[in-house]
Design an enzyme around this catalytic site. Structure first.
Site, PDB file in Angstrom:
ATOM      1  N   ALA A  63       0.867  -1.182   0.000  1.00 49.07           N
ATOM      2  CA  ALA A  63       0.000   0.000   0.000  1.00 49.07           C
ATOM      3  C   ALA A  63       0.898   1.224   0.000  1.00 49.07           C
ATOM      4  O   ALA A  63       2.082   1.126   0.337  1.00 49.07           O
ATOM      5  CB  ALA A  63      -0.866  -0.026   1.252  1.00 49.07           C
ATOM      6  N   GLY A 102       0.959  -5.178   0.684  1.00 48.38           N
ATOM      7  CA  GLY A 102      -0.134  -5.197  -0.288  1.00 48.38           C
ATOM      8  C   GLY A 102       0.298  -5.736  -1.646  1.00 48.38           C
ATOM      9  O   GLY A 102      -0.543  -6.191  -2.433  1.00 48.38           O
ATOM     10  N   GLU A 105      -0.008  -9.340  -1.244  1.00 42.67           N
ATOM     11  CA  GLU A 105      -1.453  -9.595  -1.134  1.00 42.67           C
ATOM     12  C   GLU A 105      -2.120  -9.524  -2.505  1.00 42.67           C
ATOM     13  O   GLU A 105      -3.054 -10.275  -2.788  1.00 42.67           O
ATOM     14  CB  GLU A 105      -2.076  -8.601  -0.150  1.00 42.67           C
ATOM     15  CG  GLU A 105      -1.638  -8.876   1.295  1.00 42.67           C
ATOM     16  CD  GLU A 105      -2.068  -7.797   2.278  1.00 42.67           C
ATOM     17  OE1 GLU A 105      -1.718  -6.625   2.046  1.00 42.67           O
ATOM     18  OE2 GLU A 105      -2.753  -8.118   3.264  1.00 42.67           O
ATOM     19  N   GLU A 125       4.356  -5.478   7.133  1.00 41.88           N
ATOM     20  CA  GLU A 125       3.506  -4.460   7.768  1.00 41.88           C
ATOM     21  C   GLU A 125       3.809  -4.285   9.246  1.00 41.88           C
ATOM     22  O   GLU A 125       3.677  -3.194   9.803  1.00 41.88           O
ATOM     23  CB  GLU A 125       2.017  -4.829   7.594  1.00 41.88           C
ATOM     24  CG  GLU A 125       1.460  -4.605   6.198  1.00 41.88           C
ATOM     25  CD  GLU A 125       1.670  -5.783   5.261  1.00 41.88           C
ATOM     26  OE1 GLU A 125       2.509  -6.662   5.547  1.00 41.88           O
ATOM     27  OE2 GLU A 125       0.987  -5.807   4.216  1.00 41.88           O
TER      28      GLU A 125
HETATM   29  C1  3H9 Z   1       0.664  -2.371   3.359  1.00 40.34           C
HETATM   30  O1  3H9 Z   1       0.913  -2.871   2.295  1.00 40.34           O
HETATM   31  C2  3H9 Z   1      -0.650  -2.492   4.047  1.00 40.34           C
HETATM   32  C3  3H9 Z   1      -1.529  -3.526   3.429  1.00 40.34           C
HETATM   33  O2  3H9 Z   1      -1.288  -4.797   3.963  1.00 40.34           O
HETATM   34  C4  3H9 Z   1      -2.972  -3.233   3.742  1.00 40.34           C
HETATM   35  C5  3H9 Z   1      -3.576  -2.048   3.159  1.00 40.34           C
HETATM   36  C6  3H9 Z   1      -5.078  -1.972   3.378  1.00 40.34           C
HETATM   37  N1  3H9 Z   1       4.640   3.438  -0.094  1.00 40.34           N
HETATM   38  O3  3H9 Z   1      13.377   1.985   0.489  1.00 40.34           O
HETATM   39  P1  3H9 Z   1      13.799   2.740  -0.702  1.00 40.34           P
HETATM   40  C7  3H9 Z   1       9.414   5.045  -1.134  1.00 40.34           C
HETATM   41  S1  3H9 Z   1       1.812  -1.412   4.167  1.00 40.34           S
HETATM   42  C8  3H9 Z   1       5.098   4.665  -0.361  1.00 40.34           C
HETATM   43  O4  3H9 Z   1      14.851   3.768  -0.535  1.00 40.34           O
HETATM   44  P2  3H9 Z   1      14.977   0.374  -1.844  1.00 40.34           P
HETATM   45  C9  3H9 Z   1      10.468   5.383  -0.096  1.00 40.34           C
HETATM   46  O5  3H9 Z   1       9.944   6.226   0.890  1.00 40.34           O
HETATM   47  C10 3H9 Z   1       3.221  -1.428   3.101  1.00 40.34           C
HETATM   48  N2  3H9 Z   1       6.394   4.949  -0.608  1.00 40.34           N
HETATM   49  O6  3H9 Z   1      14.199   1.767  -1.913  1.00 40.34           O
HETATM   50  C11 3H9 Z   1      11.528   6.054  -0.960  1.00 40.34           C
HETATM   51  O7  3H9 Z   1      11.110   7.397  -1.187  1.00 40.34           O
HETATM   52  P3  3H9 Z   1      12.199   8.539  -1.370  1.00 40.34           P
HETATM   53  C12 3H9 Z   1       3.973  -2.687   3.171  1.00 40.34           C
HETATM   54  C13 3H9 Z   1       7.255   3.936  -0.560  1.00 40.34           C
HETATM   55  O8  3H9 Z   1      15.209  -0.019  -3.241  1.00 40.34           O
HETATM   56  C14 3H9 Z   1      11.446   5.299  -2.274  1.00 40.34           C
HETATM   57  O9  3H9 Z   1      10.159   4.679  -2.298  1.00 40.34           O
HETATM   58  N3  3H9 Z   1       5.179  -2.591   2.382  1.00 40.34           N
HETATM   59  C15 3H9 Z   1       6.849   2.625  -0.278  1.00 40.34           C
HETATM   60  O10 3H9 Z   1      16.118   0.458  -0.913  1.00 40.34           O
HETATM   61  C16 3H9 Z   1      12.521   4.250  -2.441  1.00 40.34           C
HETATM   62  O11 3H9 Z   1      12.477   3.390  -1.287  1.00 40.34           O
HETATM   63  C17 3H9 Z   1       6.363  -2.259   2.913  1.00 40.34           C
HETATM   64  O12 3H9 Z   1       6.501  -2.070   4.110  1.00 40.34           O
HETATM   65  C18 3H9 Z   1       5.478   2.388  -0.054  1.00 40.34           C
HETATM   66  N4  3H9 Z   1       5.000   1.156   0.196  1.00 40.34           N
HETATM   67  O13 3H9 Z   1      13.959  -0.635  -1.165  1.00 40.34           O
HETATM   68  C19 3H9 Z   1       7.526  -2.140   1.962  1.00 40.34           C
HETATM   69  N5  3H9 Z   1       7.953   1.820  -0.289  1.00 40.34           N
HETATM   70  O14 3H9 Z   1      12.980   8.176  -2.590  1.00 40.34           O
HETATM   71  C20 3H9 Z   1       8.218  -0.829   2.147  1.00 40.34           C
HETATM   72  C21 3H9 Z   1       9.001   2.616  -0.567  1.00 40.34           C
HETATM   73  O15 3H9 Z   1      11.392   9.773  -1.487  1.00 40.34           O
HETATM   74  N6  3H9 Z   1       9.290  -0.593   1.207  1.00 40.34           N
HETATM   75  N7  3H9 Z   1       8.594   3.887  -0.744  1.00 40.34           N
HETATM   76  O16 3H9 Z   1      13.046   8.495  -0.135  1.00 40.34           O
HETATM   77  C22 3H9 Z   1      10.500  -1.207   1.297  1.00 40.34           C
HETATM   78  O17 3H9 Z   1      10.728  -2.075   2.113  1.00 40.34           O
HETATM   79  C23 3H9 Z   1      11.582  -0.766   0.359  1.00 40.34           C
HETATM   80  O18 3H9 Z   1      11.227   0.493  -0.126  1.00 40.34           O
HETATM   81  C24 3H9 Z   1      11.822  -1.697  -0.859  1.00 40.34           C
HETATM   82  C25 3H9 Z   1      12.808  -1.006  -1.847  1.00 40.34           C
HETATM   83  C26 3H9 Z   1      12.453  -3.004  -0.355  1.00 40.34           C
HETATM   84  C27 3H9 Z   1      10.561  -1.967  -1.613  1.00 40.34           C
END
Ligand code: 3H9
Length: 717
Positions: A63, A102, A105, A125
């Site tokens: 999400a 998500g 999911e 999450e």
């Molecule tokens: C969820 O899914 C809830 C659902 O179950 C239910 C809903 C009803 N959203 O980390 P990076 C941005 S909760 C918005 O440096 P990497 C991040 O802020 C979500 N923005 O890259 C950054 O911005 P900036 C569950 C996001 O290659 C840029 O993207 N998912 C999101 O080192 C680059 O990120 C997670 O918890 C997001 N979901 O790592 C996964 N994700 O450039 C969270 C990232 O402005 N994400 N951004 O600083 C991660 O773990 C890592 O970003 C990922 C890539 C491994 C994907």
């Protein structure tokens, strides 16, 4: 509207590509696009199957985290998922990169899942104070079984595609072009099968778990051990209990939605998301352009084979960078390498790495006695004990021995990085890299920016820090940098509380109940009370009042864990602290000698005084521009000093309590101790405007206080 879906058709297969850079979260535009393109594919008679993939390095990263806590308009994730799940045509998730939260999911709503080798999945999450709220808690247990699903959700860990295939989360691994392979897969299943499987219908594994109470009790024990104080893990476990016990999948989904809202509304969610974005912000330096070139780091050198040097060497080897350790003493070197080997063996014994991986990784670490052996490395990290004269000597030698364009870094926890830079011919290539002990485990990396450190050096170190799986935070070169400077006020208050009437175990348990991983006196016992005592004796300086009890204990040979007695007593072979009633007479005497009248002290006063000491100093650090933003201090405290992540760090804690409340408490403490409690101007001004620390602009005019010592005993606390 953020994000979109690129739609195309190849060989009768509709390809839906999520395009929401950089990591394709399910923002409003993506949800709209998914619904529209699913409808388009469904109504096109020439389309027989659908492939869903992501553009760039991610499939879908979950999400859109920035939307939590905001008013969301338009279709929900659930609306988009319904279109996928109810599709009459087979939908294949082509997982090209991260399928997290998500994102996984979404894939679990598709009929089939194919992944590239670089793909990985996970439900992280819990790290945001949330639970998988788009069906993850109901579908994953059906696919991999409730026990495994709980481990995945409670750890939030990333699982590589090969492992996901073993677990049955994905159906096929693509060796070539993921989209081409997924299209072939779609054509094949469209041709062969009339119906397509849905995860929601797989009940065998949840039914088999019904009545097996060990699954839930083991999950509770795991959460208690690894997620102390957190709200979401309990709710994740409850969701899985519902998945096991409810006959109707949709009833389970309703429960999941109910518990998800509870997590969303819990303050821990705001605190943990603050840290998610805080870590990403901390890795950026305001006045260093994004496009600054970075050096390649292909080989590293370490000076010193002690605990820190060995731990740092492991960090490099763990990511495949060869590293050479130099020590002046052959015996030390042998001991250091044996300690590294023991660490790796421990990891093999615990199943954290295979014997083969250990051989490969340990094989990347070489060692020797001469600086000439590291003449060709791209970076050297000096990790000897804290003495400026010794470090100056090493830097001068390194400057001669190592190639001109290599970075020279110091793992100092508090010495003057400019002094080190100025003794070399390459001050722009000199930087502080303060790792925390044990360096192969702790995530914090304080990057100390000297006056002459070049943009290229900084950009390289920040990117190296991320590659080393650290949370890098920049500090200006000022005494104590960020972490230890704040810690000074915290331990000062803990020691004052002891002089005023509290006992060590009371202070420790109040702060541990607040969420700190270890109270200050247990920490001091671990580090060794004799370090500061010996340094003070050596320099002939008078001990400050706050060190008097520490010194009195050392005078009685109570040095801490190392000899089984300090603030606490220890039984041989155990690190568990037992209160030491024999110390109480010493506390009373030292209090009396220094004019303190001992009194009853409440746990709340302990928490307020210790934590607000961190907050007040943090605000001064921000005013001086030593840190770039308040969130940087939070990232430091969570990753290096055992501050509970679910409180979001000290500055965020203050924000959430209200800076007017914090300001009033500081005023009250200042009545008794005006010198210590000189309030930061920033707290005063923000409390008047009801502002938050995040609202404070980063100062353009940096004015760090100076006054470095020549030796630092702060150590790597
Ligand atoms: C969820 O899914 C809830 C659902 O179950 C239910 C809903 C009803 N959203 O980390 P990076 C941005 S909760 C918005 O440096 P990497 C991040 O802020 C979500 N923005 O890259 C950054 O911005 P900036 C569950 C996001 O290659 C840029 O993207 N998912 C999101 O080192 C680059 O990120 C997670 O918890 C997001 N979901 O790592 C996964 N994700 O450039 C969270 C990232 O402005 N994400 N951004 O600083 C991660 O773990 C890592 O970003 C990922 C890539 C491994 C994907």
């Amino acid at each position: 509207m953020k994000g979109k879906i690129n739609y195309s058709v190849t060989d009768g297969i509709a390809i839906l590509e999520v395009d929401n850079p950089p990591v394709n979260p399910l923002s409003d535009g993506v949800r709209h696009g998914l619904i529209e393109s699913m409808e388009k594919a469904e109504s096109d008679d020439s389309v027989v199957g659908i492939v869903l993939t992501g553009k760039g390095r991610s499939f879908i990263a979950g999400a859109d985290i920035s939307e939590f806590g905001q008013q969301i308009e338009g279709p929900s994730i659930h609306d988009a998922f319904e279109k996928i799940e109810k599709s009459t045509k087979p939908v294949i998730a082509a997982i090209n990169g991260s399928a997290l939260g998500g994102g996984l999911e979404t894939a679990l709503c598709c009929h089939y899942r194919v992944s590239s080798k670089q793909g990985f999945i996970g439900l992280p999450e819990v790290n945001l104070g949330l639970l998988p709220g788009a069906g993850g808690t109901q579908r994953l247990p059906r696919l991999v079984g409730p026990a495994e699903a709980l481990k995945i959700m409670l750890s939030g860990r990333h699982i590589p595609a090969v492992k996901a295939l073993d677990m049955g989360v994905i159906d096929s691994l693509s060796e070539g072009d993921i989209v081409e392979d997924a299209v072939a897969f779609a054509k094949d299943v469209a041709e062969k099968n009339e119906t397509h499987p849905l995860v929601r219908d797989l009940n065998e594994k949840v039914l088999a778990a019904r009545g097996d109470e060990s699954i839930i009790s083991e999950a509770r024990a795991l959460a208690a051990k690894t997620r102390k104080g957190q709200f979401a893990p309990g709710k994740i476990i409850q969701c899985v209990e519902e998945a096991i016990n409810l006959d109707d999948f949709d009833e389970g989904m309703k429960k999941e939605a109910e518990y998800f809202i509870e997590c969303l509304l819990n303050p821990q969610r705001e605190a943990m998301i603050h840290i998610f974005f805080g870590e990403r912000a901390a890795s950026k330096i305001n006045d260093v352009p994004k496009e600054t070139p970075k050096m390649d780091i292909n080989k590293a050198g370490i000076i010193g084979s002690g605990t820190m040097g060995g731990g740092i060497a492991m960090c490099f080897a763990n990511i495949g960078i060869p590293v050479h350790i130099v020590d002046q003493d052959e015996e030390n070197l042998k001991k250091g390498l044996a300690a590294i080997e023991r660490n790796y063996k421990f990891m093999v014994d615990r199943g954290r790495m295979s014997a083969e991986q250990m051989e490969k990784t340990f094989g990347l670490i070489s060692s020797g006695l001469s600086y000439e052996e590291i003449s060709d490395v791209d970076i050297v990290i000096e990790a000897v004990y804290e003495n400026l004269d010794l470090k100056l000597e090493i830097f001068k030698k390194l400057d001669e021995a190592v190639k001109d364009d290599a970075i020279l870094a110091s793992n100092t926890s508090g010495l003057d990085v400019d002094a080190l830079a100025d003794c070399t011919k390459r001050p722009g290539k000199v930087v502080g890299t303060h790792f925390f002990s044990p360096a192969n485990v702790m995530r914090l990396l304080e990057v100390v920016r000297g006056e002459k450190t070049s943009d290229e050096t900084l950009a390289t170190i920040m990117s190296l820090g991320k590659a080393l799986k650290k949370a890098p935070v920049v500090s200006l070169n000022a005494p104590g940098f960020i972490g230890n400077r704040m810690l000074f006020g915290y331990t000062t208050q803990a020691n004052k509380l002891l002089l005023e009437g509290a006992l060590p175990h009371q202070v420790d348990s109040a702060l541990e109940n607040f969420g700190m991983s270890m109270g200050p006196f247990r920490m001091l016992d671990l580090v060794g009370l004799d370090l500061g005592w010996r340094a003070r004796k050596l320099s002939g300086t008078e001990s400050p009042i706050t060190a008097k009890i520490n010194d009195a204990l050392c005078d009685l040979d109570r040095y801490g864990q190392k000899n089984g007695k300090g603030f606490y007593n220890y039984v041989e072979g155990s690190r568990a602290p037992h209160p030491a009633p024999e110390n109480e007479a010493i506390y009373e005497q030292v209090s009396k000698d220094n004019g303190f009248e001992r009194r009853e002290i409440s746990d709340q006063e302990i928490i307020d005084r210790c934590i607000l000491a961190l907050v007040n100093e943090g605000a001064k650090i921000l005013e001086e521009g030593v840190a770039q933003r308040s969130g940087d201090m939070d990232v430091v405290y969570i990753n290096g000093y055992g501050f509970p992540i679910w409180r979001g760090g000290p500055m965020q804690y203050a924000n959430m309590e209200g800076l007017d409340v914090i300001s009033a408490k500081i005023d009250e403490f200042a009545n008794n101790d005006p010198e210590f409690w000189r309030k930061a101007d920033l707290i005063e001004s923000l409390s008047e405007t009801k502002g938050r620390f995040g609202d404070a602009p980063a100062p353009e005019d940096r004015k760090p206080v100076s006054g470095f010592n020549k030796s630092s005993v702060a150590g790597n606390l």
